[in-house]
Design an enzyme around this catalytic site. Structure first.
Site, PDB file in Angstrom:
ATOM      1  N   LYS A  10       0.815  -1.112   0.077  1.00 27.41           N
ATOM      2  CA  LYS A  10      -0.349   0.068   0.212  1.00 27.41           C
ATOM      3  C   LYS A  10       1.102   1.332   0.312  1.00 27.41           C
ATOM      4  O   LYS A  10       1.797   1.059   0.371  1.00 27.41           O
ATOM      5  CB  LYS A  10      -1.018  -0.241   0.697  1.00 27.41           C
ATOM      6  CG  LYS A  10      -2.204  -1.482   1.369  1.00 27.41           C
ATOM      7  CD  LYS A  10      -2.622  -1.516   2.351  1.00 27.41           C
ATOM      8  CE  LYS A  10      -3.645  -2.540   2.525  1.00 27.41           C
ATOM      9  NZ  LYS A  10      -4.759  -2.572   4.691  1.00 27.41           N
ATOM     10  N   TYR A  50     -12.377  -2.517  -2.062  1.00 27.63           N
ATOM     11  CA  TYR A  50     -12.528  -2.647  -1.161  1.00 27.63           C
ATOM     12  C   TYR A  50     -14.676  -1.643  -0.623  1.00 27.63           C
ATOM     13  O   TYR A  50     -15.390  -2.021  -0.260  1.00 27.63           O
ATOM     14  CB  TYR A  50     -12.118  -0.670   0.126  1.00 27.63           C
ATOM     15  CG  TYR A  50     -10.760  -1.582   0.364  1.00 27.63           C
ATOM     16  CD1 TYR A  50     -10.535  -2.889   1.223  1.00 27.63           C
ATOM     17  CD2 TYR A  50      -9.885  -0.491   0.240  1.00 27.63           C
ATOM     18  CE1 TYR A  50      -9.251  -2.986   1.446  1.00 27.63           C
ATOM     19  CE2 TYR A  50      -8.818  -1.428   0.615  1.00 27.63           C
ATOM     20  CZ  TYR A  50      -8.489  -2.037   1.325  1.00 27.63           C
ATOM     21  OH  TYR A  50      -7.345  -2.101   1.262  1.00 27.63           O
ATOM     22  N   PHE A  58     -15.142   4.295   7.772  1.00 24.52           N
ATOM     23  CA  PHE A  58     -13.712   4.803   7.692  1.00 24.52           C
ATOM     24  C   PHE A  58     -13.943   5.010   6.436  1.00 24.52           C
ATOM     25  O   PHE A  58     -12.748   4.808   6.187  1.00 24.52           O
ATOM     26  CB  PHE A  58     -12.957   3.646   8.956  1.00 24.52           C
ATOM     27  CG  PHE A  58     -12.732   2.058   8.633  1.00 24.52           C
ATOM     28  CD1 PHE A  58     -12.434   1.816   7.386  1.00 24.52           C
ATOM     29  CD2 PHE A  58     -13.802   1.787   8.883  1.00 24.52           C
ATOM     30  CE1 PHE A  58     -12.756   0.371   7.282  1.00 24.52           C
ATOM     31  CE2 PHE A  58     -13.848   0.315   9.112  1.00 24.52           C
ATOM     32  CZ  PHE A  58     -13.531  -0.577   8.397  1.00 24.52           C
ATOM     33  N   ARG A  90      -0.867 -14.366   4.667  1.00 29.97           N
ATOM     34  CA  ARG A  90      -1.965 -13.873   5.532  1.00 29.97           C
ATOM     35  C   ARG A  90      -0.957 -13.762   6.522  1.00 29.97           C
ATOM     36  O   ARG A  90      -0.687 -12.828   7.712  1.00 29.97           O
ATOM     37  CB  ARG A  90      -3.325 -14.363   5.103  1.00 29.97           C
ATOM     38  CG  ARG A  90      -4.460 -13.979   4.147  1.00 29.97           C
ATOM     39  CD  ARG A  90      -5.045 -13.003   4.588  1.00 29.97           C
ATOM     40  NE  ARG A  90      -5.566 -12.314   5.133  1.00 29.97           N
ATOM     41  CZ  ARG A  90      -6.440 -10.870   5.976  1.00 29.97           C
ATOM     42  NH1 ARG A  90      -6.902 -10.477   4.376  1.00 29.97           N
ATOM     43  NH2 ARG A  90      -7.201 -11.336   6.349  1.00 29.97           N
ATOM     44  N   THR A  96      -4.774  -7.517  11.076  1.00 29.00           N
ATOM     45  CA  THR A  96      -5.796  -6.096  10.242  1.00 29.00           C
ATOM     46  C   THR A  96      -5.422  -4.761  11.406  1.00 29.00           C
ATOM     47  O   THR A  96      -4.344  -4.096  10.355  1.00 29.00           O
ATOM     48  CB  THR A  96      -7.300  -6.557   9.809  1.00 29.00           C
ATOM     49  OG1 THR A  96      -7.744  -6.980   9.304  1.00 29.00           O
ATOM     50  CG2 THR A  96      -7.384  -5.098   9.117  1.00 29.00           C
ATOM     51  N   ARG A 107       2.283  -6.226   8.591  1.00 25.80           N
ATOM     52  CA  ARG A 107       2.201  -4.912   9.673  1.00 25.80           C
ATOM     53  C   ARG A 107       2.183  -5.120  11.696  1.00 25.80           C
ATOM     54  O   ARG A 107       2.090  -3.944  11.514  1.00 25.80           O
ATOM     55  CB  ARG A 107       0.255  -5.488   9.615  1.00 25.80           C
ATOM     56  CG  ARG A 107      -0.150  -5.943   8.220  1.00 25.80           C
ATOM     57  CD  ARG A 107      -1.591  -6.655   8.247  1.00 25.80           C
ATOM     58  NE  ARG A 107      -2.174  -5.992   6.907  1.00 25.80           N
ATOM     59  CZ  ARG A 107      -3.637  -6.151   6.600  1.00 25.80           C
ATOM     60  NH1 ARG A 107      -4.013  -7.530   7.974  1.00 25.80           N
ATOM     61  NH2 ARG A 107      -3.930  -6.513   5.417  1.00 25.80           N
ATOM     62  N   ASN A 121      -1.749  -0.395   7.382  1.00 27.26           N
ATOM     63  CA  ASN A 121      -0.804  -1.439   7.727  1.00 27.26           C
ATOM     64  C   ASN A 121      -0.054  -2.021   6.715  1.00 27.26           C
ATOM     65  O   ASN A 121       0.426  -3.589   6.910  1.00 27.26           O
ATOM     66  CB  ASN A 121      -1.905  -2.478   8.466  1.00 27.26           C
ATOM     67  CG  ASN A 121      -3.332  -3.136   6.959  1.00 27.26           C
ATOM     68  OD1 ASN A 121      -3.054  -2.055   5.966  1.00 27.26           O
ATOM     69  ND2 ASN A 121      -4.210  -3.296   7.694  1.00 27.26           N
ATOM     70  N   HIS A 124      -1.937  -5.446   1.839  1.00 22.37           N
ATOM     71  CA  HIS A 124      -2.768  -6.107   1.238  1.00 22.37           C
ATOM     72  C   HIS A 124      -2.572  -7.351   1.169  1.00 22.37           C
ATOM     73  O   HIS A 124      -2.021  -7.445   0.305  1.00 22.37           O
ATOM     74  CB  HIS A 124      -4.012  -5.283   0.336  1.00 22.37           C
ATOM     75  CG  HIS A 124      -5.001  -6.622   0.100  1.00 22.37           C
ATOM     76  ND1 HIS A 124      -6.273  -6.041   0.666  1.00 22.37           N
ATOM     77  CD2 HIS A 124      -4.886  -7.506  -1.482  1.00 22.37           C
ATOM     78  CE1 HIS A 124      -7.459  -7.336   0.240  1.00 22.37           C
ATOM     79  NE2 HIS A 124      -6.831  -7.729  -0.678  1.00 22.37           N
ATOM     80  N   GLU A 135     -10.572  -9.926  -6.614  1.00 23.64           N
ATOM     81  CA  GLU A 135      -9.384  -8.998  -7.129  1.00 23.64           C
ATOM     82  C   GLU A 135      -8.535  -9.065  -7.774  1.00 23.64           C
ATOM     83  O   GLU A 135      -7.660  -7.792  -8.294  1.00 23.64           O
ATOM     84  CB  GLU A 135      -8.547  -8.664  -5.780  1.00 23.64           C
ATOM     85  CG  GLU A 135      -9.396  -8.476  -4.770  1.00 23.64           C
ATOM     86  CD  GLU A 135      -9.028  -9.031  -3.198  1.00 23.64           C
ATOM     87  OE1 GLU A 135      -9.518  -8.342  -1.945  1.00 23.64           O
ATOM     88  OE2 GLU A 135      -8.184  -9.156  -2.893  1.00 23.64           O
TER      89      GLU A 135
HETATM   90  P1  IDP Z   1      -7.514  -6.974   5.937  1.00 29.25           P
HETATM   91  O1  IDP Z   1      -7.143  -6.019   4.865  1.00 29.25           O
HETATM   92  O2  IDP Z   1      -7.013  -7.735   7.038  1.00 29.25           O
HETATM   93  O3  IDP Z   1      -7.936  -8.274   4.756  1.00 29.25           O
HETATM   94  P2  IDP Z   1     -10.033  -5.566   5.936  1.00 29.25           P
HETATM   95  O4  IDP Z   1     -11.583  -6.461   6.926  1.00 29.25           O
HETATM   96  O5  IDP Z   1     -10.231  -6.576   4.343  1.00 29.25           O
HETATM   97  O6  IDP Z   1      -8.603  -6.593   6.606  1.00 29.25           O
HETATM   98  O7  IDP Z   1      -9.916  -4.028   5.927  1.00 29.25           O
HETATM   99  C1  IDP Z   1      -9.377  -3.677   4.997  1.00 29.25           C
HETATM  100  C2  IDP Z   1      -8.329  -2.615   5.049  1.00 29.25           C
HETATM  101  O8  IDP Z   1      -9.357  -1.413   6.027  1.00 29.25           O
HETATM  102  C3  IDP Z   1      -7.688  -2.991   6.623  1.00 29.25           C
HETATM  103  O9  IDP Z   1      -6.255  -3.869   6.075  1.00 29.25           O
HETATM  104  C4  IDP Z   1      -7.030  -1.759   7.540  1.00 29.25           C
HETATM  105  O10 IDP Z   1      -6.306  -1.307   6.114  1.00 29.25           O
HETATM  106  C5  IDP Z   1      -9.306  -0.894   6.355  1.00 29.25           C
HETATM  107  N1  IDP Z   1      -9.478  -1.573   8.482  1.00 29.25           N
HETATM  108  C6  IDP Z   1     -10.299  -2.217   8.544  1.00 29.25           C
HETATM  109  N2  IDP Z   1     -10.894  -2.482   9.406  1.00 29.25           N
HETATM  110  C7  IDP Z   1     -10.575  -1.176  10.260  1.00 29.25           C
HETATM  111  C8  IDP Z   1     -10.550  -0.695  11.526  1.00 29.25           C
HETATM  112  O11 IDP Z   1     -12.142  -0.963  12.143  1.00 29.25           O
HETATM  113  N3  IDP Z   1     -10.768   0.555  11.632  1.00 29.25           N
HETATM  114  C9  IDP Z   1      -9.922   1.282  10.028  1.00 29.25           C
HETATM  115  N4  IDP Z   1      -9.633   0.970   9.546  1.00 29.25           N
HETATM  116  C10 IDP Z   1      -9.850  -0.177   9.663  1.00 29.25           C
HETATM  117 MG    MG Z   2      -9.820  -7.821   3.271  1.00 28.98          MG
END
Ligand code: IDP
Ligand code: MG
Length: 165
Positions: A10, A50, A58, A90, A96, A107, A121, A124, A135
């Site tokens: 990212k 997304y 957010f 992963r 996350t 991360r 983080n 992705h 994707e």
């Molecule tokens: P992942 O990246 O671990 O698959 P996802 O739930 O798909 O997690 O969320 C996508 C991205 O959105 C995360 O990598 C992070 O950058 C952001 N994100 C997810 N949950 C939150 C949250 O609760 N607060 C702020 N940002 C979040």
């Molecule tokens: Mg995800």
């Protein structure tokens, strides 16, 4: 079972010069890189990527983050392929939420939570086979991946394109 998975370094990862470190960590998986691109992310691409999170509070900040408004306007997109690729990647990424992620994970080591509440983080990775197929098809054309991962068909394109002058 062999699988393909989408990885994005990212904009925060690129801005912090973490590309080499992240690729080195991912090489521990011994998976194959079968596609790689540097991409300037449009709002449309960010929204599609997304789409599942569009109702989250957010979401708007997340789009800006992926488009590079806070760092650099680019991401590095990669397709990794091999045995159990999705889970292997992963695992090295970590949770996350960077504060909860194993400190030794990508991360955990490089992520942070901004004052606006976005989890920056650095990376992705697709979460499951349905997501990885969706994707990879979003970020790559069949010609940009060196394996035929999914069925393709011939089509005539009549769109205007930029070519080298
Ligand atoms: P992942 O990246 O671990 O698959 P996802 O739930 O798909 O997690 O969320 C996508 C991205 O959105 C995360 O990598 C992070 O950058 C952001 N994100 C997810 N949950 C939150 C949250 O609760 N607060 C702020 N940002 C979040
Ligand atoms: Mg995800």
């Amino acid at each position: 079972m062999n699988q393909a998975t989408l990885v994005l370094i990212k904009p925060d990862g690129l801005k912090k010069s973490l590309t080499g470190n992240i690729l080195t960590r991912l090489s521990e998986t011994k998976l194959d890189i079968v596609g790689a691109r540097i991409v300037k992310v449009s709002r449309e691409l960010a929204e599609k990527h997304y789409a599942m999170l569009k109702d989250k509070p957010f979401f708007e900040e997340l789009l800006k983050y992926l488009m590079g408004e806070y760092h650099k306007k680019k991401v590095m997109a990669l397709v990794y392929y091999g045995e159990d690729a999705i889970q292997k990647v992963r695992n090295i990424c970590g949770s996350t939420n960077p504060e909860e992620a194993d400190p030794v994970s990508i991360r955990g080591a490089y992520g942070r939570i901004t004052t606006k509440g976005v989890y920056e983080n650095a990376i992705h990775a697709s979460a499951n086979p349905e997501e990885s197929e969706r994707e990879i098809k979003l970020w790559f054309t069949p010609e940009e991946v060196i394996l035929e991962l999914y069925p393709t068909k011939a089509a005539k394109k009549s769109v205007e394109a930029r070519i080298w002058a």
